[in-house]
Design a protein around this motif. Structure first.
Motif, PDB file in Angstrom:
ATOM      1  N   ALA A 248      27.832 -40.268  15.674  1.00 57.80           N
ATOM      2  CA  ALA A 248      28.550 -39.466  16.667  1.00 57.80           C
ATOM      3  C   ALA A 248      30.052 -39.532  16.430  1.00 57.80           C
ATOM      4  O   ALA A 248      30.753 -38.505  16.482  1.00 57.80           O
ATOM      5  CB  ALA A 248      28.209 -39.957  18.072  1.00 57.80           C
ATOM      6  N   ILE A 249      30.552 -40.735  16.157  1.00 55.19           N
ATOM      7  CA  ILE A 249      31.988 -40.881  15.872  1.00 55.19           C
ATOM      8  C   ILE A 249      32.357 -40.109  14.610  1.00 55.19           C
ATOM      9  O   ILE A 249      33.390 -39.426  14.554  1.00 55.19           O
ATOM     10  CB  ILE A 249      32.341 -42.376  15.721  1.00 55.19           C
ATOM     11  CG1 ILE A 249      32.147 -43.096  17.048  1.00 55.19           C
ATOM     12  CG2 ILE A 249      33.771 -42.540  15.223  1.00 55.19           C
ATOM     13  CD1 ILE A 249      32.319 -44.598  16.958  1.00 55.19           C
ATOM     14  N   SER A 250      31.500 -40.211  13.597  1.00 49.43           N
ATOM     15  CA  SER A 250      31.762 -39.515  12.331  1.00 49.43           C
ATOM     16  C   SER A 250      31.765 -38.004  12.530  1.00 49.43           C
ATOM     17  O   SER A 250      32.590 -37.296  11.945  1.00 49.43           O
ATOM     18  CB  SER A 250      30.714 -39.916  11.296  1.00 49.43           C
ATOM     19  OG  SER A 250      30.907 -39.220  10.091  1.00 49.43           O
ATOM     20  N   ALA A 251      30.842 -37.508  13.350  1.00 45.28           N
ATOM     21  CA  ALA A 251      30.785 -36.067  13.595  1.00 45.28           C
ATOM     22  C   ALA A 251      32.073 -35.582  14.263  1.00 45.28           C
ATOM     23  O   ALA A 251      32.630 -34.535  13.896  1.00 45.28           O
ATOM     24  CB  ALA A 251      29.570 -35.732  14.465  1.00 45.28           C
ATOM     25  N   ASN A 252      32.544 -36.345  15.245  1.00 44.11           N
ATOM     26  CA  ASN A 252      33.797 -35.972  15.905  1.00 44.11           C
ATOM     27  C   ASN A 252      34.970 -36.039  14.927  1.00 44.11           C
ATOM     28  O   ASN A 252      35.882 -35.205  14.965  1.00 44.11           O
ATOM     29  CB  ASN A 252      34.059 -36.899  17.094  1.00 44.11           C
ATOM     30  CG  ASN A 252      33.078 -36.696  18.226  1.00 44.11           C
ATOM     31  OD1 ASN A 252      32.522 -35.613  18.384  1.00 44.11           O
ATOM     32  ND2 ASN A 252      32.840 -37.726  19.008  1.00 44.11           N
ATOM     33  N   ARG A 253      34.935 -37.046  14.062  1.00 47.61           N
ATOM     34  CA  ARG A 253      35.995 -37.185  13.067  1.00 47.61           C
ATOM     35  C   ARG A 253      35.994 -35.993  12.111  1.00 47.61           C
ATOM     36  O   ARG A 253      37.055 -35.459  11.762  1.00 47.61           O
ATOM     37  CB  ARG A 253      35.794 -38.493  12.306  1.00 47.61           C
ATOM     38  CG  ARG A 253      36.927 -38.858  11.363  1.00 47.61           C
ATOM     39  CD  ARG A 253      36.585 -40.142  10.625  1.00 47.61           C
ATOM     40  NE  ARG A 253      36.380 -41.243  11.551  1.00 47.61           N
ATOM     41  CZ  ARG A 253      35.551 -42.248  11.337  1.00 47.61           C
ATOM     42  NH1 ARG A 253      34.819 -42.276  10.235  1.00 47.61           N
ATOM     43  NH2 ARG A 253      35.460 -43.229  12.210  1.00 47.61           N
ATOM     44  N   MET A 254      34.808 -35.574  11.683  1.00 48.81           N
ATOM     45  CA  MET A 254      34.714 -34.436  10.773  1.00 48.81           C
ATOM     46  C   MET A 254      35.193 -33.148  11.441  1.00 48.81           C
ATOM     47  O   MET A 254      35.832 -32.303  10.792  1.00 48.81           O
ATOM     48  CB  MET A 254      33.272 -34.283  10.293  1.00 48.81           C
ATOM     49  CG  MET A 254      32.812 -35.372   9.332  1.00 48.81           C
ATOM     50  SD  MET A 254      33.678 -35.349   7.746  1.00 48.81           S
ATOM     51  CE  MET A 254      32.736 -34.066   6.901  1.00 48.81           C
ATOM     52  N   ILE A 255      34.896 -33.001  12.721  1.00 50.93           N
ATOM     53  CA  ILE A 255      35.388 -31.826  13.447  1.00 50.93           C
ATOM     54  C   ILE A 255      36.916 -31.816  13.455  1.00 50.93           C
ATOM     55  O   ILE A 255      37.557 -30.777  13.255  1.00 50.93           O
ATOM     56  CB  ILE A 255      34.829 -31.819  14.887  1.00 50.93           C
ATOM     57  CG1 ILE A 255      33.320 -31.543  14.867  1.00 50.93           C
ATOM     58  CG2 ILE A 255      35.544 -30.761  15.735  1.00 50.93           C
ATOM     59  CD1 ILE A 255      32.668 -31.670  16.228  1.00 50.93           C
ATOM     60  N   GLY A 256      37.507 -32.990  13.683  1.00 51.37           N
ATOM     61  CA  GLY A 256      38.963 -33.085  13.658  1.00 51.37           C
ATOM     62  C   GLY A 256      39.539 -32.751  12.295  1.00 51.37           C
ATOM     63  O   GLY A 256      40.543 -32.045  12.188  1.00 51.37           O
ATOM     64  N   TYR A 257      38.877 -33.247  11.238  1.00 52.75           N
ATOM     65  CA  TYR A 257      39.337 -32.946   9.883  1.00 52.75           C
ATOM     66  C   TYR A 257      39.265 -31.440   9.609  1.00 52.75           C
ATOM     67  O   TYR A 257      40.183 -30.846   9.019  1.00 52.75           O
ATOM     68  CB  TYR A 257      38.482 -33.683   8.859  1.00 52.75           C
ATOM     69  CG  TYR A 257      38.727 -35.177   8.788  1.00 52.75           C
ATOM     70  CD1 TYR A 257      39.956 -35.724   9.133  1.00 52.75           C
ATOM     71  CD2 TYR A 257      37.715 -36.047   8.367  1.00 52.75           C
ATOM     72  CE1 TYR A 257      40.182 -37.093   9.068  1.00 52.75           C
ATOM     73  CE2 TYR A 257      37.934 -37.419   8.293  1.00 52.75           C
ATOM     74  CZ  TYR A 257      39.165 -37.931   8.651  1.00 52.75           C
ATOM     75  OH  TYR A 257      39.374 -39.279   8.574  1.00 52.75           O
ATOM     76  N   LYS A 258      38.153 -30.833   9.995  1.00 53.12           N
ATOM     77  CA  LYS A 258      37.981 -29.395   9.740  1.00 53.12           C
ATOM     78  C   LYS A 258      39.012 -28.568  10.500  1.00 53.12           C
ATOM     79  O   LYS A 258      39.528 -27.567   9.977  1.00 53.12           O
ATOM     80  CB  LYS A 258      36.567 -28.976  10.128  1.00 53.12           C
ATOM     81  CG  LYS A 258      35.486 -29.523   9.202  1.00 53.12           C
ATOM     82  CD  LYS A 258      34.096 -29.091   9.645  1.00 53.12           C
ATOM     83  CE  LYS A 258      33.033 -29.653   8.711  1.00 53.12           C
ATOM     84  NZ  LYS A 258      31.657 -29.260   9.146  1.00 53.12           N
ATOM     85  N   GLN A 259      39.311 -28.995  11.732  1.00 51.02           N
ATOM     86  CA  GLN A 259      40.305 -28.263  12.508  1.00 51.02           C
ATOM     87  C   GLN A 259      41.689 -28.399  11.876  1.00 51.02           C
ATOM     88  O   GLN A 259      42.434 -27.405  11.752  1.00 51.02           O
ATOM     89  CB  GLN A 259      40.330 -28.795  13.946  1.00 51.02           C
ATOM     90  CG  GLN A 259      41.317 -28.063  14.857  1.00 51.02           C
ATOM     91  CD  GLN A 259      40.995 -26.597  14.988  1.00 51.02           C
ATOM     92  OE1 GLN A 259      39.865 -26.230  15.297  1.00 51.02           O
ATOM     93  NE2 GLN A 259      41.979 -25.739  14.750  1.00 51.02           N
ATOM     94  N   ALA A 260      42.019 -29.627  11.458  1.00 45.48           N
ATOM     95  CA  ALA A 260      43.312 -29.835  10.807  1.00 45.48           C
ATOM     96  C   ALA A 260      43.392 -29.062   9.500  1.00 45.48           C
ATOM     97  O   ALA A 260      44.432 -28.458   9.178  1.00 45.48           O
ATOM     98  CB  ALA A 260      43.542 -31.333  10.558  1.00 45.48           C
TER      99      ALA A 260
END
Length: 399
Positions: free
Chosen positions: A344-356
């Protein structure tokens, strides 16, 4: 200043080429959906995008690693579920064998089923993961962790260290458990067990250990009970202490513990009262001892007493073994929960990376469409201007 025709041609050609390049660049951006396609488009944004891309790749590696650990733990959980069922069935058989109305043939029949469970347990202990490795071999996972000895017993031949996998930047997780942890250990809460020497010749039997005072200074130690005196006036001593008269039934209290004894001991008989982890913790030894006892005819009262004591010890050891397996299964479940949390943490992190990443390099189609139209107008104007100028010549004005 003299302006030659070739200069005019070169200027207009250069202008059209530049306008054409600008149109093609915007068109490429629209086709790819990216505002930054080369480092020259925006060096700072591209540098940040490369760093983000590396972070995404590392995060994905951890995702893949967690998938591998989850698969290993899933295989282990499946095997441990079967082990739990074997322990439960073996306990049921031992309860049946404790029935005093059974004859030697009946106990032998129970022993036959227990042998089948024993063979199944050995097979489960040597389970593979489908990739040529043994689940419970630890570091030494290329050979079977449990091997047969010439006398028919089973011994542990694996490693007591388990492989670990990095499942996040600061988290190493064990990919399973070793066979030593599962089949040759007991939980720290197992308490005390009583066991009698196989050579005992009397009819003495024992019950369960009752804990009276855990704060006793001797609590946690092992105690050897030796029987002496005479057949008519037996005595017992604890750890070589003073002899005390034995009168069945007899309660022995020592080290904050109490054990109930019944029947008459023979001179030289012994008992050992010890923490479970100081006794037999190998579940295969437990099965082997039970099978031997059930296959041995109980002809005398002494034989029957030894059989009863053996059955009691085996049932206690099966209980401790089952508690240990359930503890291991709880650890497996906790690791599954941790993997879910990390996912779950990794998924949120990946979403942040994709947005950035999107903010840095993705294209704004509205702005791109407007710029594309403007570049096309500029290109067309350059082409029309060149078309009008290219035919201008002083000779057109000479008559």
């Amino acid at each position: 200043m003299r302006i030659s025709t070739i200069t005019i041609y070169n200027q207009h050609t250069s202008s059209m080429n530049k306008q054409q390049a600008d149109v093609m660049k915007v068109g490429q951006q629209i086709a790819s959906g990216k505002r930054v396609t080369t480092i020259s488009d925006d060096p700072q944004a591209m540098t940040q995008a490369v760093a983000l891309s590396q972070s995404q790749a590392v995060t994905q590696q951890f995702v893949d690693a967690r998938i591998g650990v989850r698969n290993s733990l899933g295989q282990e959980e499946s095997v441990l579920n079967s082990v739990t069922e074997i322990y439960s069935r073996a306990k049921t058989l031992m309860v049946q064998a404790a029935n005093g109305t059974l004859g030697d043939a009946d106990r032998s029949s129970v022993g036959s089923e227990l042998k089948s469970l024993y063979e199944s347990l050995v097979g489960l202990a040597n389970s593979g993961d489908g990739n040529g490795r043994y689940l419970f071999g630890g570091y030494q996972d290329d050979t079977a962790p449990f091997v047969r000895q010439p006398d028919g017993s089973v011994s542990f031949n694996g490693s007591t260290e388990i492989r670990e996998q990095r499942v996040d930047a600061d988290r190493l997780m064990a990919t399973g458990h070793t066979g030593d942890e599962i089949f040759r250990q007991v939980h720290s809460s197992a308490g005390y067990l009583v066991d009698a020497s196989p050579a005992n010749g009397g009819t003495m039997t024992f019950g369960a250990v009752e804990i009276l005072d855990p704060s006793d200074p001797q609590f946690g130690q092992a105690f050897d009970v030796n029987f002496g005196g005479t057949a008519a006036a037996p005595t017992y001593s604890v750890n070589g202490g003073a002899a005390v008269a034995y009168n069945a039934p007899q309660d022995i209290e020592v080290g904050g513990l109490r054990v109930r004894l019944e029947g008459q001991p023979a001179v030289g008989d012994t008992l050992r009262i010890a923490p479970a982890e100081q006794g037999n913790t190998d579940i295969f030894r437990t099965f082997e001892r039970a099978i031997t006892a059930l296959d041995t005819p109980a002809l005398t009262d002494s034989d029957k007493a030894n059989l009863r004591n053996t059955v009691n010890v085996v049932m206690n050891e099966l209980d401790n073994g089952l508690d240990n397996v359930l503890t291991v299964r709880a650890e497996v479940g906790a690791r599954f929960n941790e993997l879910d949390t990390l996912d779950a943490i990794s998924a949120n992190r990946m979403i942040g990376y994709k947005q950035a990443m999107s903010d840095l390099v993705d294209l704004n189609y509205v702005e791109a469409a407007s710029e594309y139209s403007m570049r096309m107008v500029g290109l067309q104007a350059a082409q029309q201007s060149f078309a009008k100028v290219k035919d201008l010549s002083l000779f057109n004005y000479l008559r």
